[in-house]
Design a protein around this motif. Structure first.
Motif: not given
Lengths: 430, 142
Positions: B27-32
Protein backbone atom coordinates in the motif's frame (compact mmCIF):
# COMPACT_ATOMS: atom_id res chain seq x y z
CA UNK A 1 20.04 18.31 -28.62
CA UNK A 2 22.31 19.08 -25.70
CA UNK A 3 21.36 16.94 -22.73
CA UNK A 4 21.87 18.45 -19.35
CA UNK A 5 24.01 15.98 -17.50
CA UNK A 6 23.45 15.48 -13.81
CA UNK A 7 24.72 11.97 -13.19
CA UNK A 8 28.06 10.26 -13.24
CA UNK A 9 26.59 6.91 -14.27
CA UNK A 10 26.12 6.78 -18.00
CA UNK A 11 25.64 4.42 -20.92
CA UNK A 12 28.24 3.55 -23.51
CA UNK A 13 25.75 2.99 -26.34
CA UNK A 14 27.89 0.93 -28.71
CA UNK A 15 28.72 -1.59 -25.96
CA UNK A 16 25.11 -2.06 -24.86
CA UNK A 17 23.52 -5.23 -26.21
CA UNK A 18 20.10 -4.46 -24.77
CA UNK A 19 20.29 -7.59 -22.62
CA UNK A 20 18.06 -6.37 -19.71
CA UNK A 21 20.42 -7.50 -16.94
CA UNK A 22 20.84 -3.99 -15.56
CA UNK A 23 17.12 -3.25 -15.35
CA UNK A 24 16.62 -6.11 -12.91
CA UNK A 25 19.22 -4.92 -10.46
CA UNK A 26 18.53 -1.19 -10.49
CA UNK A 27 17.16 -0.43 -6.99
CA UNK A 28 15.09 2.54 -8.17
CA UNK A 29 13.84 0.99 -11.44
CA UNK A 30 15.65 3.76 -13.29
CA UNK A 31 16.54 1.82 -16.44
CA UNK A 32 14.46 0.68 -19.40
CA UNK A 33 15.63 -1.06 -22.55
CA UNK A 34 14.22 0.65 -25.60
CA UNK A 35 15.12 0.03 -29.24
CA UNK A 36 17.74 -2.43 -28.13
CA UNK A 37 19.60 -0.07 -25.81
CA UNK A 38 19.42 0.66 -22.10
CA UNK A 39 18.14 4.09 -21.18
CA UNK A 40 18.71 5.67 -17.77
CA UNK A 41 15.83 7.74 -16.44
CA UNK A 42 17.54 10.78 -14.92
CA UNK A 43 15.00 11.60 -12.24
CA UNK A 44 15.21 8.08 -10.85
CA UNK A 45 18.96 7.39 -10.96
CA UNK A 46 20.81 7.69 -7.64
CA UNK A 47 24.26 6.88 -9.04
CA UNK A 48 24.70 3.84 -6.84
CA UNK A 49 26.68 2.05 -9.55
CA UNK A 50 24.78 -1.22 -9.25
CA UNK A 51 24.34 -1.35 -13.06
CA UNK A 52 28.06 -0.77 -13.62
CA UNK A 53 28.78 -3.77 -11.45
CA UNK A 54 26.20 -5.99 -13.15
CA UNK A 55 26.75 -5.23 -16.84
CA UNK A 56 28.84 -8.00 -18.36
CA UNK A 57 29.39 -5.94 -21.52
CA UNK A 58 30.77 -3.00 -19.53
CA UNK A 59 28.28 -0.71 -21.20
CA UNK A 60 27.58 1.17 -17.99
CA UNK A 61 30.26 3.65 -17.12
CA UNK A 62 30.99 6.35 -14.62
CA UNK A 63 32.14 9.69 -15.93
CA UNK A 64 35.26 10.61 -13.95
CA UNK A 65 38.10 13.05 -14.52
CA UNK A 66 41.40 12.20 -16.15
CA UNK A 67 44.90 12.97 -14.95
CA UNK A 68 45.24 15.68 -17.62
CA UNK A 69 43.05 17.86 -15.41
CA UNK A 70 45.99 18.17 -13.01
CA UNK A 71 47.66 20.50 -15.50
CA UNK A 72 45.14 23.24 -14.73
CA UNK A 73 46.61 23.80 -11.26
CA UNK A 74 49.90 24.91 -9.74
CA UNK A 75 49.59 22.78 -6.62
CA UNK A 76 47.85 19.44 -6.81
CA UNK A 77 46.53 17.46 -3.87
CA UNK A 78 45.25 13.88 -4.02
CA UNK A 79 42.55 12.92 -1.54
CA UNK A 80 42.49 9.11 -1.49
CA UNK A 81 39.31 7.53 -0.15
CA UNK A 82 39.96 5.21 2.81
CA UNK A 83 39.22 2.30 0.45
CA UNK A 84 42.23 3.20 -1.71
CA UNK A 85 44.84 1.50 0.46
CA UNK A 86 42.99 -1.80 0.40
CA UNK A 87 43.57 -2.24 -3.31
CA UNK A 88 47.16 -3.43 -3.41
CA UNK A 89 48.27 -6.92 -2.60
CA UNK A 90 51.95 -6.45 -1.96
CA UNK A 91 52.17 -3.23 -0.04
CA UNK A 92 52.02 -3.80 3.67
CA UNK A 93 52.29 -0.20 4.63
CA UNK A 94 49.95 2.65 3.75
CA UNK A 95 52.93 5.00 3.25
CA UNK A 96 54.09 3.01 0.22
CA UNK A 97 50.73 3.29 -1.52
CA UNK A 98 50.30 6.95 -0.66
CA UNK A 99 53.83 7.77 -1.87
CA UNK A 100 53.07 5.90 -5.07
CA UNK A 101 49.90 7.92 -5.51
CA UNK A 102 51.81 11.16 -4.98
CA UNK A 103 54.26 10.17 -7.72
CA UNK A 104 51.44 10.17 -10.26
CA UNK A 105 51.67 13.96 -10.47
CA UNK A 106 50.54 15.31 -7.12
CA UNK A 107 52.34 17.70 -4.77
CA UNK A 108 50.67 16.30 -1.72
CA UNK A 109 48.49 13.43 -0.56
CA UNK A 110 45.93 14.02 2.15
CA UNK A 111 43.90 11.07 3.40
CA UNK A 112 40.13 11.38 3.40
CA UNK A 113 40.28 9.18 6.51
CA UNK A 114 41.35 12.34 8.38
CA UNK A 115 38.18 14.02 7.22
CA UNK A 116 36.31 10.95 8.45
CA UNK A 117 37.71 11.49 11.92
CA UNK A 118 36.42 15.06 11.93
CA UNK A 119 32.98 13.93 10.77
CA UNK A 120 32.98 11.24 13.46
CA UNK A 121 33.65 13.85 16.15
CA UNK A 122 30.85 16.04 14.84
CA UNK A 123 28.47 13.09 14.56
CA UNK A 124 29.08 12.19 18.21
CA UNK A 125 28.08 15.73 19.15
CA UNK A 126 25.04 15.63 16.93
CA UNK A 127 23.76 12.35 18.35
CA UNK A 128 24.40 13.62 21.84
CA UNK A 129 22.45 16.86 21.39
CA UNK A 130 19.37 15.03 20.17
CA UNK A 131 18.69 17.80 17.65
CA UNK A 132 18.22 15.25 14.89
CA UNK A 133 15.40 12.77 15.25
CA UNK A 134 16.74 9.39 16.44
CA UNK A 135 17.97 7.18 14.96
CA UNK A 136 20.33 9.49 13.14
CA UNK A 137 21.04 8.22 9.64
CA UNK A 138 24.54 8.72 8.28
CA UNK A 139 24.86 11.02 5.29
CA UNK A 140 28.26 9.68 4.26
CA UNK A 141 27.00 7.64 1.31
CA UNK A 142 25.65 10.05 -1.31
CA UNK A 143 23.75 7.27 -3.09
CA UNK A 144 21.79 6.60 0.09
CA UNK A 145 21.09 10.30 0.64
CA UNK A 146 19.67 10.48 -2.90
CA UNK A 147 17.72 7.29 -2.32
CA UNK A 148 16.11 8.77 0.78
CA UNK A 149 15.37 12.03 -1.02
CA UNK A 150 13.46 10.23 -3.77
CA UNK A 151 11.93 7.28 -1.95
CA UNK A 152 11.74 7.88 1.79
CA UNK A 153 10.61 11.47 2.22
CA UNK A 154 9.63 10.91 5.79
CA UNK A 155 13.13 9.86 6.77
CA UNK A 156 14.86 13.05 5.61
CA UNK A 157 14.51 14.41 9.14
CA UNK A 158 16.71 11.55 10.40
CA UNK A 159 19.59 12.22 8.03
CA UNK A 160 22.58 13.95 9.65
CA UNK A 161 23.04 17.27 7.82
CA UNK A 162 26.79 16.86 8.02
CA UNK A 163 29.36 17.30 5.33
CA UNK A 164 31.13 14.20 4.04
CA UNK A 165 34.65 13.08 4.98
CA UNK A 166 35.93 13.98 1.51
CA UNK A 167 34.64 17.56 1.79
CA UNK A 168 36.05 17.94 5.31
CA UNK A 169 39.39 16.57 4.11
CA UNK A 170 39.34 18.95 1.14
CA UNK A 171 38.86 21.94 3.41
CA UNK A 172 41.69 20.80 5.68
CA UNK A 173 44.04 20.05 2.79
CA UNK A 174 43.30 23.35 1.07
CA UNK A 175 43.89 25.35 4.22
CA UNK A 176 47.17 23.56 4.84
CA UNK A 177 48.29 24.10 1.23
CA UNK A 178 47.44 27.79 1.27
CA UNK A 179 49.44 28.33 4.45
CA UNK A 180 52.36 26.37 3.10
CA UNK A 181 52.54 27.76 -0.44
CA UNK A 182 50.83 31.14 -0.25
CA UNK A 183 48.90 30.20 -3.40
CA UNK A 184 45.36 31.30 -4.11
CA UNK A 185 42.40 28.96 -3.89
CA UNK A 186 42.02 28.68 -7.66
CA UNK A 187 45.68 27.70 -8.05
CA UNK A 188 45.23 24.67 -5.82
CA UNK A 189 43.65 21.59 -7.35
CA UNK A 190 42.06 19.05 -5.02
CA UNK A 191 41.30 15.61 -6.49
CA UNK A 192 39.30 12.91 -4.83
CA UNK A 193 40.41 9.37 -5.64
CA UNK A 194 37.00 7.78 -5.72
CA UNK A 195 35.72 4.25 -5.24
CA UNK A 196 32.27 5.05 -6.63
CA UNK A 197 30.24 7.14 -9.10
CA UNK A 198 27.97 8.54 -6.38
CA UNK A 199 30.90 10.52 -5.00
CA UNK A 200 31.63 11.90 -8.46
CA UNK A 201 28.06 13.13 -8.67
CA UNK A 202 28.34 14.57 -5.15
CA UNK A 203 31.32 16.63 -6.33
CA UNK A 204 29.96 17.78 -9.69
CA UNK A 205 26.29 18.17 -8.84
CA UNK A 206 26.18 18.35 -5.04
CA UNK A 207 22.82 17.83 -3.44
CA UNK A 208 23.38 19.41 -0.06
CA UNK A 209 26.18 21.88 -0.76
CA UNK A 210 26.22 25.02 -2.87
CA UNK A 211 29.59 24.05 -4.23
CA UNK A 212 32.09 21.29 -3.62
CA UNK A 213 35.59 22.02 -2.31
CA UNK A 214 36.93 19.45 -4.72
CA UNK A 215 38.01 20.14 -8.30
CA UNK A 216 37.99 16.70 -9.78
CA UNK A 217 37.26 13.03 -9.19
CA UNK A 218 39.66 10.37 -10.43
CA UNK A 219 38.54 6.77 -10.14
CA UNK A 220 40.50 4.34 -8.01
CA UNK A 221 40.79 2.04 -11.01
CA UNK A 222 42.42 4.75 -13.15
CA UNK A 223 44.89 5.59 -10.39
CA UNK A 224 45.50 1.87 -9.86
CA UNK A 225 46.44 1.38 -13.51
CA UNK A 226 49.09 4.06 -13.36
CA UNK A 227 50.29 3.03 -9.96
CA UNK A 228 50.76 -0.57 -11.03
CA UNK A 229 53.46 0.66 -13.42
CA UNK A 230 55.22 3.00 -11.04
CA UNK A 231 54.99 1.53 -7.56
CA UNK A 232 58.27 -0.36 -7.90
CA UNK A 233 60.03 2.86 -8.89
CA UNK A 234 59.56 4.43 -5.47
CA UNK A 235 62.96 5.43 -4.16
CA UNK A 236 62.08 7.00 -0.89
CA UNK A 237 58.88 6.21 0.95
CA UNK A 238 57.38 9.38 2.40
CA UNK A 239 55.49 9.46 5.63
CA UNK A 240 52.00 10.36 4.39
CA UNK A 241 49.85 7.97 6.41
CA UNK A 242 48.68 10.26 9.18
CA UNK A 243 45.07 9.20 9.74
CA UNK A 244 44.17 7.01 12.66
CA UNK A 245 42.54 3.63 12.64
CA UNK A 246 39.06 4.98 13.30
CA UNK A 247 39.14 7.08 10.13
CA UNK A 248 40.77 4.45 7.91
CA UNK A 249 38.19 1.84 8.87
CA UNK A 250 35.43 3.94 7.36
CA UNK A 251 36.44 2.06 4.19
CA UNK A 252 34.83 -1.08 5.55
CA UNK A 253 31.21 -1.55 6.48
CA UNK A 254 30.68 -0.96 10.17
CA UNK A 255 33.72 1.31 10.37
CA UNK A 256 31.84 4.56 10.59
CA UNK A 257 29.52 3.26 13.30
CA UNK A 258 32.33 1.67 15.32
CA UNK A 259 34.25 4.93 15.30
CA UNK A 260 31.40 6.57 17.21
CA UNK A 261 31.98 4.33 20.20
CA UNK A 262 28.27 3.89 20.82
CA UNK A 263 26.41 0.69 21.51
CA UNK A 264 23.03 1.05 19.91
CA UNK A 265 23.66 1.27 16.22
CA UNK A 266 22.78 -0.56 13.02
CA UNK A 267 25.34 -0.85 10.24
CA UNK A 268 23.78 -1.90 6.95
CA UNK A 269 25.50 -2.31 3.59
CA UNK A 270 24.28 -3.26 0.12
CA UNK A 271 21.55 -1.17 -1.45
CA UNK A 272 18.82 -3.83 -1.14
CA UNK A 273 19.60 -4.29 2.56
CA UNK A 274 19.65 -0.54 3.08
CA UNK A 275 16.18 -0.31 1.56
CA UNK A 276 14.88 -3.04 3.82
CA UNK A 277 16.11 -1.23 6.91
CA UNK A 278 14.74 2.11 5.70
CA UNK A 279 11.34 0.49 5.09
CA UNK A 280 11.34 -0.78 8.66
CA UNK A 281 12.31 2.60 9.99
CA UNK A 282 9.58 4.19 7.91
CA UNK A 283 7.06 1.84 9.54
CA UNK A 284 8.31 2.85 12.98
CA UNK A 285 9.57 -0.66 13.60
CA UNK A 286 13.10 0.22 14.65
CA UNK A 287 13.31 1.23 18.28
CA UNK A 288 16.09 1.97 20.72
CA UNK A 289 18.69 2.73 18.05
CA UNK A 290 20.79 5.90 18.07
CA UNK A 291 22.56 5.65 14.75
CA UNK A 292 22.27 3.89 11.40
CA UNK A 293 25.22 3.54 9.08
CA UNK A 294 23.89 3.03 5.57
CA UNK A 295 26.23 2.16 2.72
CA UNK A 296 24.96 1.41 -0.78
CA UNK A 297 27.76 -0.97 -1.71
CA UNK A 298 28.18 -4.45 -0.28
CA UNK A 299 31.09 -4.37 2.14
CA UNK A 300 31.00 -0.58 2.35
CA UNK A 301 33.14 1.78 0.26
CA UNK A 302 35.66 -0.97 -0.52
CA UNK A 303 32.82 -2.49 -2.54
CA UNK A 304 32.46 0.60 -4.76
CA UNK A 305 32.07 -0.07 -8.46
CA UNK A 306 35.22 1.92 -9.31
CA UNK A 307 37.43 -0.02 -6.91
CA UNK A 308 39.61 -2.79 -8.29
CA UNK A 309 40.13 -5.34 -5.55
CA UNK A 310 37.44 -7.74 -4.35
CA UNK A 311 35.75 -6.04 -1.42
CA UNK A 312 36.23 -8.88 1.05
CA UNK A 313 39.93 -9.05 0.30
CA UNK A 314 40.33 -5.28 0.54
CA UNK A 315 38.38 -5.28 3.80
CA UNK A 316 40.73 -7.82 5.35
CA UNK A 317 43.80 -5.86 4.28
CA UNK A 318 42.53 -2.58 5.65
CA UNK A 319 41.60 -4.22 8.91
CA UNK A 320 44.99 -5.80 9.28
CA UNK A 321 47.20 -2.88 8.29
CA UNK A 322 45.14 -0.32 10.21
CA UNK A 323 45.60 -2.36 13.38
CA UNK A 324 49.02 -0.75 13.78
CA UNK A 325 47.72 2.78 13.60
CA UNK A 326 46.85 5.04 16.49
CA UNK A 327 43.14 5.49 17.25
CA UNK A 328 42.97 8.97 15.80
CA UNK A 329 45.23 11.44 14.04
CA UNK A 330 46.06 14.88 15.46
CA UNK A 331 43.42 16.83 17.42
CA UNK A 332 40.28 17.53 15.44
CA UNK A 333 40.45 20.94 13.72
CA UNK A 334 37.56 23.35 13.58
CA UNK A 335 36.18 23.63 10.07
CA UNK A 336 33.89 26.16 8.42
CA UNK A 337 31.90 23.76 6.30
CA UNK A 338 30.78 21.06 8.70
CA UNK A 339 27.10 21.31 7.86
CA UNK A 340 25.04 21.13 4.71
CA UNK A 341 24.37 24.57 3.35
CA UNK A 342 21.50 23.60 1.13
CA UNK A 343 18.24 22.07 2.19
CA UNK A 344 17.43 18.79 0.52
CA UNK A 345 13.88 18.74 -0.72
CA UNK A 346 11.80 15.61 -1.03
CA UNK A 347 12.01 14.87 -4.71
CA UNK A 348 9.68 11.96 -5.34
CA UNK A 349 9.37 10.32 -8.73
CA UNK A 350 6.59 12.02 -10.66
CA UNK A 351 3.21 10.78 -9.46
CA UNK A 352 0.99 8.99 -11.98
CA UNK A 353 -0.87 12.25 -12.50
CA UNK A 354 -0.73 15.74 -11.02
CA UNK A 355 -4.45 15.53 -10.30
CA UNK A 356 -5.09 13.10 -7.47
CA UNK A 357 -8.38 11.71 -8.78
CA UNK A 358 -6.79 11.13 -12.16
CA UNK A 359 -3.78 9.49 -10.49
CA UNK A 360 -6.16 7.19 -8.63
CA UNK A 361 -7.94 6.19 -11.83
CA UNK A 362 -4.61 5.49 -13.47
CA UNK A 363 -3.49 3.43 -10.48
CA UNK A 364 -6.69 1.39 -10.68
CA UNK A 365 -6.15 0.92 -14.42
CA UNK A 366 -2.55 -0.06 -13.69
CA UNK A 367 -3.74 -2.84 -11.38
CA UNK A 368 -6.10 -4.11 -14.07
CA UNK A 369 -3.33 -4.15 -16.65
CA UNK A 370 -1.00 -5.88 -14.23
CA UNK A 371 -3.61 -8.57 -13.54
CA UNK A 372 -3.65 -9.35 -17.26
CA UNK A 373 0.14 -9.57 -17.62
CA UNK A 374 1.97 -12.90 -17.18
CA UNK A 375 3.66 -11.67 -13.95
CA UNK A 376 6.85 -13.50 -14.79
CA UNK A 377 9.00 -10.36 -14.65
CA UNK A 378 10.97 -11.64 -17.63
CA UNK A 379 12.15 -8.19 -18.67
CA UNK A 380 11.70 -8.82 -22.39
CA UNK A 381 9.53 -5.71 -22.71
CA UNK A 382 12.40 -3.59 -21.45
CA UNK A 383 10.84 -2.81 -18.06
CA UNK A 384 12.21 -4.54 -14.95
CA UNK A 385 8.93 -6.11 -13.83
CA UNK A 386 5.36 -6.57 -15.07
CA UNK A 387 4.32 -3.98 -12.45
CA UNK A 388 6.74 -1.47 -13.97
CA UNK A 389 5.42 -2.21 -17.46
CA UNK A 390 1.87 -1.62 -16.23
CA UNK A 391 3.03 1.69 -14.78
CA UNK A 392 4.81 2.65 -18.03
CA UNK A 393 1.63 1.82 -19.97
CA UNK A 394 -0.63 4.10 -17.89
CA UNK A 395 2.03 6.79 -18.13
CA UNK A 396 1.74 6.47 -21.90
CA UNK A 397 5.34 5.35 -22.28
CA UNK A 398 4.72 1.75 -23.33
CA UNK A 399 2.10 -0.49 -24.92
CA UNK A 400 0.54 -3.71 -23.77
CA UNK A 401 1.93 -5.45 -26.85
CA UNK A 402 5.45 -4.63 -25.66
CA UNK A 403 4.90 -7.77 -23.59
CA UNK A 404 5.88 -10.71 -25.78
CA UNK A 405 3.24 -12.90 -24.17
CA UNK A 406 0.53 -10.35 -24.89
CA UNK A 407 1.85 -9.96 -28.41
CA UNK A 408 1.72 -13.72 -28.91
CA UNK A 409 -1.84 -13.77 -27.61
CA UNK A 410 -2.81 -11.09 -30.12
CA UNK A 411 -1.03 -12.85 -32.98
CA UNK A 412 -2.77 -16.11 -32.12
CA UNK A 413 -6.20 -14.40 -32.11
CA UNK A 414 -5.36 -12.79 -35.42
CA UNK A 415 -4.21 -16.12 -36.88
CA UNK A 416 -7.44 -17.79 -35.79
CA UNK A 417 -9.51 -15.03 -37.33
CA UNK A 418 -7.57 -15.32 -40.56
CA UNK A 419 -8.07 -19.08 -40.67
CA UNK A 420 -11.76 -18.55 -40.10
CA UNK A 421 -11.95 -15.99 -42.87
CA UNK A 422 -9.97 -18.21 -45.16
CA UNK A 423 -12.51 -21.06 -44.75
CA UNK A 424 -15.39 -18.80 -45.70
CA UNK A 425 -16.25 -19.11 -49.36
CA UNK A 426 -18.25 -16.66 -51.39
CA UNK A 427 -21.86 -17.95 -51.69
CA UNK A 428 -21.42 -18.23 -55.45
CA UNK A 429 -18.76 -20.90 -55.02
CA UNK A 430 -19.33 -24.44 -54.04
CA UNK B 1 -19.35 8.24 1.30
CA UNK B 2 -18.47 8.26 -2.39
CA UNK B 3 -17.52 5.10 -4.26
CA UNK B 4 -13.81 4.37 -3.84
CA UNK B 5 -11.78 5.01 -6.99
CA UNK B 6 -9.50 2.16 -6.12
CA UNK B 7 -9.83 -0.94 -3.94
CA UNK B 8 -6.89 -3.10 -2.99
CA UNK B 9 -7.39 -6.50 -1.46
CA UNK B 10 -4.82 -8.45 0.54
CA UNK B 11 -4.96 -11.85 2.20
CA UNK B 12 -2.93 -12.05 5.37
CA UNK B 13 -1.37 -15.43 6.07
CA UNK B 14 -1.72 -16.14 9.76
CA UNK B 15 0.82 -18.92 9.85
CA UNK B 16 3.92 -17.10 8.67
CA UNK B 17 5.33 -14.26 10.69
CA UNK B 18 7.85 -13.31 8.00
CA UNK B 19 5.17 -12.16 5.55
CA UNK B 20 3.51 -9.82 8.05
CA UNK B 21 3.97 -6.32 6.72
CA UNK B 22 3.72 -7.24 3.05
CA UNK B 23 0.30 -5.67 2.64
CA UNK B 24 1.23 -2.40 4.31
CA UNK B 25 4.43 -2.34 2.27
CA UNK B 26 2.46 -2.74 -0.96
CA UNK B 27 0.00 0.00 0.00
CA UNK B 28 2.87 2.32 0.85
CA UNK B 29 4.25 1.79 -2.65
CA UNK B 30 0.92 2.58 -4.29
CA UNK B 31 0.47 5.74 -2.22
CA UNK B 32 3.92 6.94 -3.26
CA UNK B 33 3.02 6.43 -6.91
CA UNK B 34 -0.12 8.43 -6.34
CA UNK B 35 1.85 11.33 -4.96
CA UNK B 36 0.21 11.23 -1.52
CA UNK B 37 2.01 13.38 1.07
CA UNK B 38 4.74 11.85 3.21
CA UNK B 39 2.75 12.45 6.38
CA UNK B 40 -0.32 10.58 5.16
CA UNK B 41 1.81 7.68 3.90
CA UNK B 42 3.49 7.43 7.28
CA UNK B 43 0.18 7.36 9.13
CA UNK B 44 -1.30 4.70 6.86
CA UNK B 45 1.85 2.57 6.90
CA UNK B 46 2.21 2.54 10.67
CA UNK B 47 -1.46 1.94 11.44
CA UNK B 48 -1.76 -0.78 8.85
CA UNK B 49 1.45 -2.52 9.87
CA UNK B 50 0.38 -2.62 13.52
CA UNK B 51 -2.97 -4.05 12.56
CA UNK B 52 -1.48 -6.58 10.16
CA UNK B 53 0.92 -7.82 12.83
CA UNK B 54 -1.95 -8.14 15.30
CA UNK B 55 -3.89 -10.22 12.79
CA UNK B 56 -0.98 -12.61 12.50
CA UNK B 57 -0.19 -12.83 16.22
CA UNK B 58 -3.69 -13.01 17.61
CA UNK B 59 -6.13 -13.95 14.89
CA UNK B 60 -4.56 -16.50 12.51
CA UNK B 61 -4.59 -13.99 9.67
CA UNK B 62 -7.49 -12.64 7.67
CA UNK B 63 -7.88 -10.11 4.90
CA UNK B 64 -7.54 -6.41 4.35
CA UNK B 65 -9.44 -4.16 1.96
CA UNK B 66 -8.01 -0.75 1.28
CA UNK B 67 -10.35 1.78 -0.28
CA UNK B 68 -8.79 4.87 -1.75
CA UNK B 69 -10.89 7.96 -2.40
CA UNK B 70 -9.72 11.44 -3.34
CA UNK B 71 -10.37 12.54 0.23
CA UNK B 72 -9.39 9.51 2.29
CA UNK B 73 -7.76 6.11 2.67
CA UNK B 74 -9.83 3.52 4.46
CA UNK B 75 -8.37 0.24 5.69
CA UNK B 76 -10.72 -2.54 6.70
CA UNK B 77 -9.05 -5.45 8.48
CA UNK B 78 -11.20 -8.55 8.97
CA UNK B 79 -10.34 -11.71 10.83
CA UNK B 80 -12.14 -14.71 12.29
CA UNK B 81 -9.91 -14.84 15.33
CA UNK B 82 -10.77 -14.98 19.05
CA UNK B 83 -12.19 -11.45 19.24
CA UNK B 84 -11.35 -8.79 21.84
CA UNK B 85 -13.19 -9.30 25.17
CA UNK B 86 -12.78 -5.71 26.42
CA UNK B 87 -12.11 -3.17 23.67
CA UNK B 88 -11.92 -0.21 26.05
CA UNK B 89 -9.21 -1.91 28.05
CA UNK B 90 -7.37 -2.99 24.92
CA UNK B 91 -7.31 0.62 23.78
CA UNK B 92 -5.42 1.73 26.89
CA UNK B 93 -1.75 2.44 26.28
CA UNK B 94 0.37 -0.26 27.84
CA UNK B 95 -2.41 -2.79 28.29
CA UNK B 96 -1.38 -6.15 26.96
CA UNK B 97 -2.45 -9.75 27.21
CA UNK B 98 1.10 -10.86 26.50
CA UNK B 99 2.95 -12.83 29.14
CA UNK B 100 6.02 -11.39 30.83
CA UNK B 101 8.12 -13.78 28.76
CA UNK B 102 6.74 -12.49 25.47
CA UNK B 103 7.22 -8.91 26.60
CA UNK B 104 10.85 -9.54 27.34
CA UNK B 105 11.24 -10.51 23.70
CA UNK B 106 10.04 -7.07 22.72
CA UNK B 107 6.46 -7.96 21.84
CA UNK B 108 3.26 -7.02 23.57
CA UNK B 109 4.16 -3.51 24.66
CA UNK B 110 0.46 -2.73 24.64
CA UNK B 111 0.87 0.03 22.08
CA UNK B 112 -0.70 -1.65 19.04
CA UNK B 113 -4.27 -0.38 19.26
CA UNK B 114 -3.33 2.98 20.84
CA UNK B 115 -0.88 3.55 17.98
CA UNK B 116 -3.50 2.70 15.37
CA UNK B 117 -5.82 5.19 17.03
CA UNK B 118 -3.07 7.79 17.19
CA UNK B 119 -2.15 7.55 13.52
CA UNK B 120 -5.64 7.44 12.03
CA UNK B 121 -8.44 9.98 11.84
CA UNK B 122 -11.25 7.48 12.31
CA UNK B 123 -11.15 4.07 13.91
CA UNK B 124 -13.93 1.65 14.61
CA UNK B 125 -13.59 -1.79 16.13
CA UNK B 126 -16.36 -4.35 15.76
CA UNK B 127 -15.61 -7.52 17.63
CA UNK B 128 -17.28 -10.58 19.04
CA UNK B 129 -15.55 -13.08 21.26
CA UNK B 130 -15.06 -16.37 19.45
CA UNK B 131 -16.21 -14.92 16.13
CA UNK B 132 -13.68 -12.35 15.01
CA UNK B 133 -12.78 -8.70 14.72
CA UNK B 134 -13.13 -5.93 12.18
CA UNK B 135 -10.84 -2.96 12.54
CA UNK B 136 -11.96 -0.16 10.26
CA UNK B 137 -9.55 2.78 10.05
CA UNK B 138 -9.54 5.90 7.91
CA UNK B 139 -6.83 8.45 7.28
CA UNK B 140 -7.86 11.73 5.66
CA UNK B 141 -5.95 13.17 2.77
CA UNK B 142 -5.70 16.87 3.37
Amino acid sequence: MIEKRCHSVTLDRPSCKGCTTCIRYCPTQAIRVQQGKAKIIDERCIDCGECIRRCQYHAKKAITDGFEMLENFKYKIALPAPAFCGQFSKADDFDIMLTGLKMLGFDHVFEVARGAEVVTAKMKELIHTGLIEAPVISSACPAVVRLIAVKYPDLMSHVAPLTSPMEAAAEMARREAKEKTGLKDEEIGVFFITPCPAKVTAIKWPLALEKSNINGAISIKDAYMRLAHSIDKIEKVEHLSVAGRSGVRWANHGGEAEALGIERYIAVDGIANVMEVLEKLEDDMIKGIDFIETLACTGGCVGGSLAVENNFVANSRIRRISERLADNAAPVPKLDGMYWNRKIEYKPFSPLDEDFSEALKKAARMNEIYAGLPQLDCGSCGAPTCKDLAEDIVRGKANETDCIFKLRERVSILAREMAELESKLPPSME
Amino acid sequence: MSEPLMVLHYDVDGTDFTVAGEASGAVKKVLKQLGVSAEVIRKVAIAMYECEINMVIHAHGGFIDVEIRPESIRMIHKDVGPGIPDVEKAMQAGFSTASQQVRELGFGAGMGLPNMKKYTDEMKITTEVGKGTIVDMTVYIK
